[in-house]
Design an enzyme around this catalytic site. Structure first.
Site, PDB file in Angstrom:
ATOM      1  CG  ASP A 270      47.511   6.860  66.877  1.00  0.00           C
ATOM      2  OD1 ASP A 270      47.113   7.588  67.797  1.00  0.00           O
ATOM      3  OD2 ASP A 270      47.539   5.622  66.949  1.00  0.00           O
TER       4      ASP A 270
ATOM      5  CG  ASP B 231      50.714   4.943  68.882  1.00  0.00           C
ATOM      6  OD1 ASP B 231      51.439   4.789  69.882  1.00  0.00           O
ATOM      7  OD2 ASP B 231      49.780   4.171  68.600  1.00  0.00           O
TER       8      ASP B 231
ATOM      9  CG  ASN C 145      49.991   1.661  72.005  1.00  0.00           C
ATOM     10  OD1 ASN C 145      49.582   2.674  71.421  1.00  0.00           O
ATOM     11  ND2 ASN C 145      49.851   0.457  71.491  1.00  0.00           N
ATOM     12  CG  HIS C 146      52.843   1.604  68.334  1.00  0.00           C
ATOM     13  ND1 HIS C 146      53.220   0.556  67.523  1.00  0.00           N
ATOM     14  CD2 HIS C 146      51.512   1.449  68.536  1.00  0.00           C
ATOM     15  CE1 HIS C 146      52.166  -0.188  67.243  1.00  0.00           C
ATOM     16  NE2 HIS C 146      51.117   0.334  67.842  1.00  0.00           N
TER      17      HIS C 146
ATOM     18  CG  HIS D 268      48.435   6.869  72.692  1.00  0.00           C
ATOM     19  ND1 HIS D 268      48.457   7.399  71.421  1.00  0.00           N
ATOM     20  CD2 HIS D 268      48.290   5.524  72.530  1.00  0.00           C
ATOM     21  CE1 HIS D 268      48.345   6.416  70.536  1.00  0.00           C
ATOM     22  NE2 HIS D 268      48.236   5.281  71.184  1.00  0.00           N
TER      23      HIS D 268
END
Length: 312
Positions: A70, A98, A130-131, A179
């Site tokens: 990330d 991310d 997921n972002h 991820h």
């Protein structure tokens, strides 16, 4: 593969965009943002989107490669990562998602990564986190940054690009990277190839799990995830998956870990996190994992810097 990417963007324009983004390393007094204009950012999104769709949803990569977790808009730390690992094309890179939200400079972060993807499409790879999903980055900062610095339409252009990102990578048939983590629906890694893009991230199922699940020492098999999304999985599920797929390691991100990397399940899974001093609230280090030709993994650590000086 047709080289739509570089061919549809003037190389001189692309190089100038990269130069301006990297000039942030030596900012003039008072300049904290590497400003690109709206049309330049849109072009980065459109051209990279085409490259993502030309390449598979499950990337098949060869070592050597450097893997990053990330970043979350911590642009100065992204530049530190490249200073440690070598600026492209000095090394091959795989990022685990991310890129946006939480940090102050999501736009610079994602623009530099997309620019490098366009310039070095076969040596620089970006997975979806997921972002990289509208319903999440609408809330956690990226939407607000786009709206404040540009406009909501630009945020929607990014959403269209994020919906085309690949979701996993296999390095030399032995290391699976994503991820989040494993899924109860994932029996054979080949299933990932069947995920069709562009796509939003659904609330459940294989794609959701690849971006959201977490390993847990407290679980055997599959468990509830405190995030309220996806599952947790035990060391037994890691071992079972690796044996079935004749693989050695799962490499994932998604969780802050104190040293920037952390092993799980007898070193059969590693969590990578590359945003040191995350959000200014954690005292974590960041890490970069180098995988050499023999698939030996080594780590470079970015120590957290003094919070008071980090944006000056």
């Amino acid at each position: 593969m047709a080289q739509q990417g570089q061919g549809s963007m003037d190389p001189a324009v692309l190089d100038d965009i990269i130069r301006r983004l990297l000039d942030y390393r030596n900012p003039k007094a008072g300049t904290k943002q590497a400003m690109l204009n709206d049309s330049e950012i849109r072009q980065l999104c459109f051209v990279s989107r085409e490259i993502f769709l030309q390449q598979p949803c499950l990337l098949e990569l060869a070592a050597p490669v450097k893997i990053c977790g990330d970043i979350h808009g911590q642009y100065s730390d992204l530049l530190r990562l490249f200073e440690y690992g070598g600026f492209p094309p000095a090394a091959n890179y795989l990022f685990l998602g991310d890129y946006v939200d939480r940090g102050k400079q999501s736009l610079e972060t994602i623009c530099l990564l997309l620019a490098y993807k366009i310039k070095y499409p076969e040596n620089f790879f970006l997975l979806r986190g997921n972002h990289e999903c509208a319903s999440i980055n609408r809330i956690y900062g990226f939407y607000d940054e786009c709206k404040r610095r540009f406009n909501v339409k630009l945020w929607k252009v990014f959403t269209d690009t994020f919906n085309c990102l690949p979701v996993a990578a296999v390095i030399d048939e032995k290391i699976l990277c994503m991820h989040g983590g494993l899924s109860p629906e994932l029996i054979n890694v080949e299933q990932i190839k069947n995920i069709e893009r562009p796509t939003d991230v659904p609330d459940a199922g294989l794609l959701c799990d690849l971006l959201w699940s977490d390993p847990s020492k407290d679980v055997k098999g599959w468990g509830m995830n405190d995030r309220g999304v996806s599952y947790t999985f035990g060391a037994d599920k890691v071992a079972e998956f690796l044996i079935k797929n004749d693989m050695d390691l799962v490499c994932r991100a998604h969780q802050v870990v104190e040293d920037g990397y952390e092993f799980f399940a007898d070193r059969q899974l590693v969590t990578m996190f590359s945003a040191p001093n995350y959000c200014g609230e954690f005292d974590n280090a960041g890490a970069l994992m180098s995988v050499d030709e023999s698939l030996m993994c080594s780590f470079q650590i970015l120590k957290p810097v003094d919070r008071r000086s980090r944006f000056f």
